[in-house]
Design an enzyme around this catalytic site. Structure first.
Site, PDB file in Angstrom:
ATOM      1  N   GLU A 301      45.248  46.081  45.510  1.00  0.00           N
ATOM      2  CA  GLU A 301      46.040  45.207  44.645  1.00  0.00           C
ATOM      3  C   GLU A 301      47.275  44.684  45.352  1.00  0.00           C
ATOM      4  O   GLU A 301      47.539  43.474  45.381  1.00  0.00           O
ATOM      5  CB  GLU A 301      46.449  45.965  43.377  1.00  0.00           C
ATOM      6  N   ASP A 305      48.044  40.724  46.456  1.00  0.00           N
ATOM      7  CA  ASP A 305      49.173  39.990  45.877  1.00  0.00           C
ATOM      8  C   ASP A 305      50.109  39.460  46.959  1.00  0.00           C
ATOM      9  O   ASP A 305      50.499  38.284  46.947  1.00  0.00           O
ATOM     10  CB  ASP A 305      49.961  40.897  44.928  1.00  0.00           C
ATOM     11  N   SER A 548      43.651  39.289  39.108  1.00  0.00           N
ATOM     12  CA  SER A 548      44.664  39.859  39.995  1.00  0.00           C
ATOM     13  C   SER A 548      44.957  38.928  41.164  1.00  0.00           C
ATOM     14  O   SER A 548      46.047  38.979  41.740  1.00  0.00           O
ATOM     15  CB  SER A 548      44.187  41.204  40.551  1.00  0.00           C
TER      16      SER A 548
END
Length: 633
Positions: A301, A305, A548
């Site tokens: 994650e 990002d 995400s």
């Protein structure tokens, strides 16, 4: 062992002046699943009573009106955001409320030195015995046991207040809610605060395959999404001008953590000028970029990002990493909100022991961050709960805080979920409110359903298509989260487009399957590509899918829009929903008209012309957004 305090005599309590008749203030109609009453609570046990005072203007309609005043493009006050001090002053309980509640408590025989008021005036605090509390609130306290976990709670079924006090108190803890726990709760017993834990049921990216060769041309964007593909898809071509005044905030929850070597691996491939660059770390409640555990579940994650956000906004623009929660306790969205705005720390009673990391943590972080962080102009979060995981009181409290951040000029983005109309982990609702994979009722996400955040869904370049062809709703590996809230009413900015969608494309489902009132908040608001992202994780490239991915990409574009406005001497864009839904911004998004978001044994909703609860208004046309927002006041 519980401490003891002197009891007031029943005679003293009976002699206290009755100013107005008592009325019921709150009542619980049923016990949560798995709980049973086991005994009356000991009369001399001490309860840490917290009276959450009523704050003005925190109902949804008033908050929306306040936000529209600074966020709607037709408002003469557009862009005139509030300073934090004004927010604190406006939402502070009145002196009248503080005086009324403290006077009532003292009139019931409690010594003045026992009654305390928080610095923000948000709550009145009193440590009282069970016997004293029962007399004060005209109730009975019992101990309840939770069979699956063995935990115990103390609560009452209902309680009363004098009629003249009712308008001044929002809630009292501990009372009907299961928030006062006997004995220390182990951090591992909560499924909610472990936002950063792999497999905790929150939104997380999906790794579909490893990548042996990276395609550098645009002809293969249907197979691999790179920063070059995203620039071509959405017309992103921008170099920061006012970077010193701007920042993009990326939120991660410990133990999620980026790996520096992975960032450099990605930057070497897609933007060598960023090699060695790192986000500016802002630690919240002991948040740490841990390097103990390294695998996709812990690094995927954060790497995703930061790799795409930092590359898209370029090396000239600061990216701030809000790393939330220590390794022992973990954290929740509320812990981040505490740090961003001190008025939230005790708002409506403070953090919930069942859902939030409670700090100071004796085994970990020894402080509590409250108003310690200046929020970035855009804050992107790729995490989410199922709305049904949390009580309406909890979600309303949090949603009101997102409105406060909007008043201060902060754009808050949340991913809409990866399971279509189902919730995290593919669970759906049953008629009794439980969540299972066999459920048939649509299960919306939160905070995406809060009307004061911008929810981001996912699209895809269709197999065999080019970047110049229309995208569709994502249907590879994940499905764009979307639908209708079960807790929040439809905001004014959505009423026209959502009514149009429901009239033109009536969902073929019974009203028992989803919130078919035609009066609830619809989501997502906008979308971006969420399929086939090339991400460097743990020393190799892989293909990653999820909202995400789409959420920080939208955050990067809005950060560059802010740069353009700041360079003109204008304010940040702040809460964008009233603007993007307005007629002035028609044509600013690529309309997504194909695809669905399956879940709960159905095909979900269908993408359609205009707004739809699959991809929202569509994907950004970046040059048009810069143009339109630069023209606003």
């Amino acid at each position: 062992m519980l401490s003891l305090i002197p009891l007031l005599t029943l005679a003293a309590l009976a002699a206290a002046q009755t100013i107005s008749p008592s009325v019921q203030h709150a009542k619980r109609h049923h016990l949560p699943g798995g709980w049973s009453r086991v005994r009356r609570h000991e009369p001399d046990a001490v309860l840490p009573l917290r009276f959450g005072l009523t704050q003005p203007d925190v109902d949804m309609n008033t908050l929306e009106a306040l936000l529209n005043d600074v966020s709607h493009p037709d408002s003469p006050n557009y862009g005139m955001h509030w300073a934090p001090a004004r927010v604190a002053e406006h939402f502070a309980p009145s002196d009248e409320a503080v005086h009324a509640v403290t006077s009532w408590i003292k009139e019931r025989g409690f010594a003045q030195e026992r009654v305390r008021v928080s610095k923000t005036k948000g709550w009145v605090m009193l440590n009282a015995s069970v016997a004293e509390t029962e007399a004060l609130l005209n109730t009975e306290y019992h101990v309840y046991a939770h069979e699956p976990s063995g935990k115990e709670h103390v609560a009452c079924d209902e309680y009363q207040l004098p009629a003249h006090i009712v308008p001044h108190i929002q809630m009292i803890q501990p009372t009907i809610d299961f928030n006062a726990i006997l004995g220390k709760r182990a951090a591992s017993t909560s499924t909610h605060i472990t936002l950063g834990q792999p497999g905790a049921g929150t939104v997380s990216p999906k790794l579909a395959a490893t990548v042996s060769a990276i395609f550098s041309d645009l002809d293969n964007c249907h197979q691999q999404i790179t920063p070059t593909c995203l620039r071509a898809l959405y017309g992103i071509s921008y170099l920061p001008i006012a970077a010193a005044k701007n920042s993009l905030g990326i939120v991660e929850y410990t133990p999620q953590a980026y790996r520096p070597t992975d960032l450099d691996m990605f930057f070497s491939e897609f933007d060598p000028t960023l090699v060695g660059a790192r986000p500016e770390l802002q630690s919240v409640d002991g948040g740490v970029v841990q390097n103990v555990t390294a695998n996709f579940g812990f690094n995927g994650e954060s790497n995703l990002d930061l790799e795409f956000a930092m590359t898209l906004v370029t090396a000239q623009q600061k990216v701030t990493l809000y790393q939330v929660g220590d390794l022992v306790m973990g954290a929740s969205f509320n812990n981040l909100l505490d740090a961003l705005d001190s008025t939230f720390c005790s708002f409506r009673g403070g953090d919930d022991p069942e859902n939030d990391g409670i700090y100071p943590d004796p085994s970990g972080y020894q402080g509590k961050d409250c108003g310690t962080i200046t929020p970035a102009n855009v804050v992107s979060t790729s995490y989410g709960y199922n709305e049904a995981d949390l009580s309406p009181a909890y979600t309303a409290r949090q949603c009101a805080e997102y409105a406060k951040l909007g008043l201060m000029g902060v754009t808050v983005l949340y991913s809409s979920g990866d399971n279509g109309v189902a919730g995290n982990s593919g669970v759906c609702l049953n008629p009794d409110g439980t969540q299972t994979t066999a459920g048939k009722i649509f299960n919306p996400s939160f905070p995406s359903t809060c009307p004061f955040v911008t929810a981001v869904g996912a699209t895809q370049v269709n197999p065999g298509a080019s970047v110049t062809d229309p995208e569709s709703a994502c249907a590879q590996v994940i499905f764009s989260g979307g639908g209708f809230s079960n807790q929040f009413a439809m905001p004014d900015y959505q009423k026209g487009v959502v009514t149009s969608y429901l009239t033109t494309n009536p969902p073929p489902y019974a009203s028992t399957i989803y919130n078919a009132t035609n009066a609830s908040r619809a989501f997502p608001d906008i979308s971006a590509n969420g399929a086939n992202y090339v991400v460097a994780v743990d020393g190799e490239f892989g293909l990653v899918f999820g909202t995400s991915a789409s959420t920080p990409v939208v955050g990067a574009m809005l950060t560059m829009v802010n740069d353009a406005r700041l360079a003109l001497g204008k304010s940040p864009i702040g809460f964008i929903n009233p603007t993007i839904y307005s007629p002035a911004f028609r044509g600013a998004f690529n309309d997504i008209t194909t695809g669905t978001n399956p879940g709960c044994g159905t095909v979900g909703f269908a993408a359609a012309t205009g707004f739809d609860p699959v991809t929202g208004l569509g994907t950004p046309k970046f040059p048009k957004l810069v143009e339109l927002w630069s023209q606003l006041k």
